[in-house]
Design an enzyme around this catalytic site. Sequence first.
Site, PDB file in Angstrom:
ATOM      1  N   GLU A 364     -81.030 -28.872 -41.664  1.00  0.00           N
ATOM      2  CA  GLU A 364     -82.226 -28.102 -42.022  1.00  0.00           C
ATOM      3  C   GLU A 364     -83.100 -28.954 -42.912  1.00  0.00           C
ATOM      4  O   GLU A 364     -82.603 -29.648 -43.796  1.00  0.00           O
ATOM      5  CB  GLU A 364     -81.903 -26.826 -42.823  1.00  0.00           C
ATOM      6  CG  GLU A 364     -81.395 -25.670 -42.041  1.00  0.00           C
ATOM      7  CD  GLU A 364     -81.142 -24.425 -42.898  1.00  0.00           C
ATOM      8  OE1 GLU A 364     -81.871 -24.186 -43.879  1.00  0.00           O
ATOM      9  OE2 GLU A 364     -80.182 -23.702 -42.577  1.00  0.00           O
TER      10      GLU A 364
HETATM   11  C1  BG6 Z   1     -82.146 -22.097 -46.181  1.00  0.00           C
HETATM   12  C2  BG6 Z   1     -81.296 -21.095 -45.438  1.00  0.00           C
HETATM   13  O1  BG6 Z   1     -81.564 -22.371 -47.395  1.00  0.00           O
HETATM   14  O2  BG6 Z   1     -83.422 -21.696 -46.537  1.00  0.00           O
HETATM   15  C3  BG6 Z   1     -82.104 -20.221 -44.491  1.00  0.00           C
HETATM   16  O3  BG6 Z   1     -80.234 -21.704 -44.734  1.00  0.00           O
HETATM   17  C4  BG6 Z   1     -83.376 -19.748 -45.169  1.00  0.00           C
HETATM   18  O4  BG6 Z   1     -81.282 -19.162 -44.060  1.00  0.00           O
HETATM   19  C5  BG6 Z   1     -84.179 -20.960 -45.593  1.00  0.00           C
HETATM   20  O5  BG6 Z   1     -84.138 -18.895 -44.382  1.00  0.00           O
HETATM   21  C6  BG6 Z   1     -85.538 -20.646 -46.208  1.00  0.00           C
HETATM   22  O6  BG6 Z   1     -85.485 -19.712 -47.224  1.00  0.00           O
HETATM   23  P1  BG6 Z   1     -86.675 -18.694 -47.475  1.00  0.00           P
HETATM   24  O7  BG6 Z   1     -86.177 -17.745 -48.479  1.00  0.00           O
HETATM   25  O8  BG6 Z   1     -87.862 -19.476 -47.927  1.00  0.00           O
HETATM   26  O9  BG6 Z   1     -86.927 -18.039 -46.162  1.00  0.00           O
END
Ligand code: BG6
Length: 461
Positions: A364
């Site tokens: 990610e």
């Molecule tokens: C990551 C997670 O840490 O951040 C995701 O694995 C999450 O599940 C993403 O959606 C973004 O976070 P947010 O709160 O900005 O949507």
Amino acid sequence: MQYRFPEQFWWGSASSAAQAEGASLQGGKAPTIWDHWFEQSPNRFHQQIGPAQTSGFYEHFRDDIRLLKQLGHNSFRTSIAWSRLIPAGRGEPNPQAVAFYDAMLDELKAEGIEPFICLFHFDMPMSMQALGGWESREVIEAYAEFAETSFRLFGGKVKHWFTFNEPIVPVEGGYLYDFHYPNVVDFRRAATVAYHTMLAHAMAVQRYRELGQDGQIGIILNLTPSYPRSQHPADLKAAKIADLMFNRSFLDPAVKGEYPAELVELLREYDQLPACEPGDAALLAAGKIDLLGVNYYQPRRVKARSHAVNPASPFMPEWFFDYYEMPGRKMNPHRGWEIYEQGIYDILINLRDHYGNIPSYISENGMGVEGEARFKGEDGQIQDDYRIGFIRDHLIWLHKGLSEGCQCRGYHLWTFIDNWSWSNAYKNRYGFIELELESQTRRIKKSGQWFATAARENGFD
Ligand code: BG6
């Protein structure tokens, strides 16, 4: 081409069951902590949007997988929802869930997209939370059974498994900083949850190895490099402790099969060690991974505390450091997180030099944008040049890591389509594809087109 990537580099994006499937109480699925928490406290969720309102992957997965193909993906990560596959938490799998995941995996295969499957992405079944969640050893056993059931059912189609996504987040959110259910603040309970999560991880790895399937198993960690304000010993110590608590508490057991001695000593000194049982150390040692997923969003900048800790206050990680806003740091103006592209390179070099150059991939990385609809061009397409720049700059640092011998096998963006997120709901948009929530219409953003070209050409200039 200036930035060419190795053959077989994984180009793709990531998602998770709870954030995309929808149908949260349909198809035989039982509630998770999120369904429960939303029912209990809808005001905690942005615009009172709960986990039932998603992009409906459960229903639209065939169309979405066709879109993944258009995005040039050769790989895609999502998760299996424990509460869908085994609604009671333990016991027989739900035939509707088996049919759904089978069909989804078949569709990916038909499009030539490699599935990367995670087994826990923050979505604790409520039935398991009622037993104590990760504080309970019974839940560790139940999770290992769920993992084994998943391997047996889908192991013929899945060659890349991940036990957990960001296991520190339920620890921080649920037991330290009050943004996940069960929203308590208690370091010792947090430490137990963290420890039990890694035992559960190790037990799943052990079951996978016993089955002798043809594939790899790993874990996905959000590694946040800790940078000290200065080279002063007090700042260096602050950064080191933050690193021990937030990164090495998961990275070391996952890669080396044991906890860093310094972390154990620190927690012992403050009487915060979780209870161990005979056999735990051997189990942890059996949990060493084949492949590490690295989620990277932003660094952690820390300095020595400017005020002494009140020893009567509850024990917290922040007893050992303060956060530090580095002057001139680059911020994402649309979400408030720092952007520091070099962090990706620093992580890879650390893995190369201190973790045996374990094979990894960026599982990610992404840019959340509030109010993204304002960036629509005349033809209605979101012109997210900021996201193209963000991805490109991170990939350039990744590429530099590769040229220096790091074993990074791919890059997945968070996320493929704007999705529901834990209490933020749809506030921060991350997708390659815009989702119009009411009408459920999808439209590829400019970044999605850019990525498709980079993926097909295996690089960019
Ligand atoms: C990551 C997670 O840490 O951040 C995701 O694995 C999450 O599940 C993403 O959606 C973004 O976070 P947010 O709160 O900005 O949507």
